[in-house]
Structure formats: structure tokens, C-alpha cells
Design an enzyme around this catalytic site. Structure first.
Site: not given
Ligand SMILES: *Cc1c(COP(=O)(O)O)cnc(C)c1O
Length: 401
Positions: A381, A115, A93
Site C-alpha cells: 500500500s 481530517e 491514498k
Molecule cells: C493510510 C494507510 C493505510 C491504511 O488505510 P486503509 O484505508 O486501510 O487502506 C495503509 N497503508 C498505507 C501506506 C497508508 O498510508
């Protein structure tokens, strides 16, 4: 002859049939200012330099591409993990919030609003506001604030004001309404940082561009490690879709690379507690863009459910709706139980505790068939520290059986 498909946004803000900017008239000037300026600014050499310098020295990029030896052995193929979990603040993010804060500064904005649902995007926003010394107001549903207290405290520590949204179900949707109201009232000095590839044009495209650094690095790293920039598969989880969009972007036109988007099926696709939008969703307007979303017969948005807060969203961004409609990406859904199982497995096999969101991408491996020669790139992610309590509960439950 095969016609070449176009996966990018057009000048009207659409990915195929999806996207656009369905904003109330009062908000039009704000969105239009961004629309008129975002591409020009992002492409300036000085902007690119600032962006990449911060990604390198503050975020810690490039994030490694790691060959997961024991996991590869289990699936009898070659699995590489893109380590977004090693970024500052623990997920992808931050790539987007760094990009947007630089854009806001360039537009002369003195105040940031956002938000947040689970608080992860709020923390990433509060972080870059502290970095730049800019005022930060984060709207969060009152119920979410109680559920995610550590993230509320992080944001406060970082200097942000967290404002509880008291209307409706006191969750993300209500926080979004409050943020929009604020933006309408403070157009001159305020930029609204959206955290995924959702919302009115140009947000989906803008956020995707900032996140595309993920696949840009992957190409170089794959070339170095495998002799080919293009893998057979790229796999990523999809909430709104920003980490997946970033991981897919530079492979969209590759003939070799299959794209796999993994959604949360919650307690089961048809259990009534799910977030599998590609299966259950119908076209409609959510957060000012036309996309696939979960709704009742008469168009009421239905509540999404996933054990992972980051995937608990009743829609997907317009880019992913387009990939789904054109079949450029395959969509797989994974239940809460499957994701929990995968998280514990990856932790034991690789010594990496993944975020629950990312664990959905790992669980999809079980539902796919690989050749021994395949190269599979999975976007990890985020890290799982935030999910420790859930993991421990699951571990204890498994042990009792
Ligand atoms: C917020 C988040 C997501 C989901 O958000 P996307 O916009 O679909 O990427 C996925 N993995 C993690 C670790 C997150 O913090």
C-alpha cells in the site's frame, strides 16, 4: 444449490448488516447531495476520462505488479507485489483524493476540508487541492500535529491551512468532529474528503470505487504474467480498509481467490493495546456508520493502538465488517514486533522499504500455508520513507541482542 452472496452496497447504503448514514439532521443535506449524485457523476464518460488521465500522468498508474523472486523463494510459492508505493505521494491514498476532488469540482464546490490523524490523508488531500487550485483546510489533533510535524509542513507547503483540534484527546476523533462542524456551516461551497472506506453512506462505496482501480489493473497484469486473471490469494492490510477494498473489489465474485485482510494487533490482541477490530470489535455506530468497532461494555469507543499510524483506528469500514461476517475474507492479526521484523526482511530480500502498514500484510505470510503452484498477490500500500526512524530504532535494538 449455493446461493450467490452479495458483497456490494444496497440502495439503502448497507453492506449486509453494516453501513448506513447515521448523521445529525444538520448534516443530512450534505450527505444526501452526494448520495443523489455520486454514481451518476462517477459513471459519466467525461469524468472517467479525467480520472484515468490523472491517474496515468499525475499519479503514475498503472502501478507495476512485480514478481518478488527472493520472497517467493522464501515461502516456496509465487508472490506478486502490487506497487502502490510507487504512486505519487507514496501510497494508495492519492487514488481516492483524485477521485473526490474531481467529484467536488463537478458538484461546483470551491473549498475542500479533510481530517487527518498521521497526516498521510491530509497530504494526499492538500496535494490534489494544489493541483486544482482549490482552497484546502485540514483538521488535525494538536497532539497529532506535534507527533507528525513533517506532514504538517508538507501540507503547509502545498498551500493548505492546517487547523489544530484542541478538544478531547486532541487526536483524530477530535479532528473529525471539527471537520463535521465546518461542513455543517459551509454546506453550499464545501466538500469533505474522507480518506478511507468509513463514514456515512455513500463514502464507503465511493472510496472503494475510486480505489478499485487497484484490482482492475491486477487482473490485467496477472493475466499477462501468469495466464490467469485470478490469483489464489489477495492479501492487504486494513486500517479503515480502503487499500484492501480496492485490492479485493474485482475479485469478490471469484471462486478461486481467497481474500486475506490483515489487522494490527499492536502489542498483542488482548494486551489492551491493539487495533484488531475483527477479533475485539462489536457492532456499533462510529463516524456515522454501523460497523464493527472496539468499545467498552457500555459502548464507549476504546483507543486503538498500532505502531503504524495508518492502522491505528478503533473500527473497520462496513464493507470489511460484511466480508468478516460472511467469511468472504479471512482476517489475520499481526503485532507491532512481527510487522517490524517483516519490514526489515522485505527490505533486505527485495530492496523495497515498505510502509509499516504494508509490513503487516507481509508479516501475515508467516501465518499462512502455500502450495508451490499458488499465485499470491500482496498489495504494497505504501513506501516506508515516513517510517525510517522507527525502522532504524528497531534495527539497532535487534543488533544489540
Ligand atoms: C493510510 C494507510 C493505510 C491504511 O488505510 P486503509 O484505508 O486501510 O487502506 C495503509 N497503508 C498505507 C501506506 C497508508 O498510508
Amino acid at each position: 444449490m449455493k446461493t450467490k452472496r452479495n458483497y456490494y452496497v444496497n440502495e439503502k447504503g448497507y453492506f449486509g448488516n453494516f453501513g448506513g448514514a447515521f448523521v445529525p439532521e444538520l448534516l443530512y443535506p450534505n450527505v444526501d447531495e452526494l448520495n443523489q449524485n455520486y454514481l451518476k457523476i462517477i459513471n459519466e464518460a467525461s469524468f472517467q476520462k479525467k480520472f484515468h488521465d490523472l491517474l496515468k500522468d499525475y499519479v503514475g498508474r498503472p502501478s507495476p505488479l512485480y514478481y518478488a523472486k527472493r520472497l517467493s523463494k522464501k515461502y516456496n510459492t509465487n508472490i506478486y507485489l502490487k506497487r502502490e508505493d510507487l504512486n505519487h505521494t507514496g501510497a494508495h491514498k492519492i487514488n481516492n483524493t483524485i477521485g473526490q476532488i474531481l467529484l467536488a469540482q463537478r458538484l461546483g464546490k470551491k473549498r475542500i476540508i479533510a481530517e487527518t490523524g498521521a497526516g498521510q490523508h491530509g497530504v494526499a488531500t492538500a496535494t490534489v487541492c494544489a493541483l486544482m487550485g482549490i482552497e484546502c483546510v485540514v483538521y488535525m489533533g494538536k497532539v497529532d500535529m506535534q507527533r507528525q510535524l513533517p506532514n504538517v509542513e508538507r501540507m503547509r507547503l502545498l498551500g493548505a491551512t492546517v487547523v489544530p483540534a484542541l478538544s478531547g484527546s486532541q487526536t483524530l476523533k477530535d479532528a473529525t468532529n471539527e471537520a463535521i462542524r465546518d461542513w455543517i456551516n459551509n454546506i453550499d461551497n464545501t466538500h469533505y474528503i474522507i480518506g478511507s472506506v468509513v463514514g456515512p453512506h455513500p463514502y464507503p462505496d465511493m472510496v472503494m470505487q475510486f480505489q478499485s482501480v487497484i484490482s482492475e489493473e491486477m487482473r490485467k497484469q496477472l493475466l499477462e504474467k501468469t495466464g490467469n486473471e485470478e490469483p489464489d490469494y489477495v492479501i492487504a492490510c486494513v486500517g479503515g480498509g480502503s487499500n484492501a477494498a480496492g485490492a479485493f473489489y474485482h475479485f469478490l465474485e471469484s471462486e478461486r481467490t481467497k481474500l486475506v485482510a490483515v489487522e494490527a494487533a499492536g502489542e498483542g490482541i488482548h494486551s489492551g493495546k491493539s487495533a484488531a477490530t475483527s477479533v475485539l470489535g462489536k457492532i456499533g455506530v462510529l463516524h456515522a456508520c454501523k460497523t464493527l468497532l472496539m468499545q467498552t461494555e457500555d459502548g464507549q469507543i476504546t483507543e486503538a493502538h498500532s505502531i503504524s499510524a495508518g492502522l491505528d483506528y478503533p473500527g473497520i469500514g462496513p464493507f470489511h465488517a460484511h466480508l468478516h461476517e460472511t467469511r468472504r475474507a479471512e482476517f489475520i492479526s499481526v503485532t507491532d514486533e512481527e510487522a517490524l521484523g517483516a519490514a526489515l526482511e522485505v527490505t533486505k530480500l527485495e530492496g523495497i522499504i515498505p510502509a509499516l502498514e504494508s509490513a503487516h500484510a507481509f508479516a501475515a505470510l508467516d501465518k499462512m500455508k502455500f502450495k508451490t503452484t499458488d499465485v499470491v498477490a500482496l498489495n504494497l500500500s505504501g513506501r516506508g520513507d515516513k517510517d525510517l526512524e522507527t525502522y532504524i530504532k528497531h534495527l539497532n535494538a535487534v543488533k544489540q541482542h
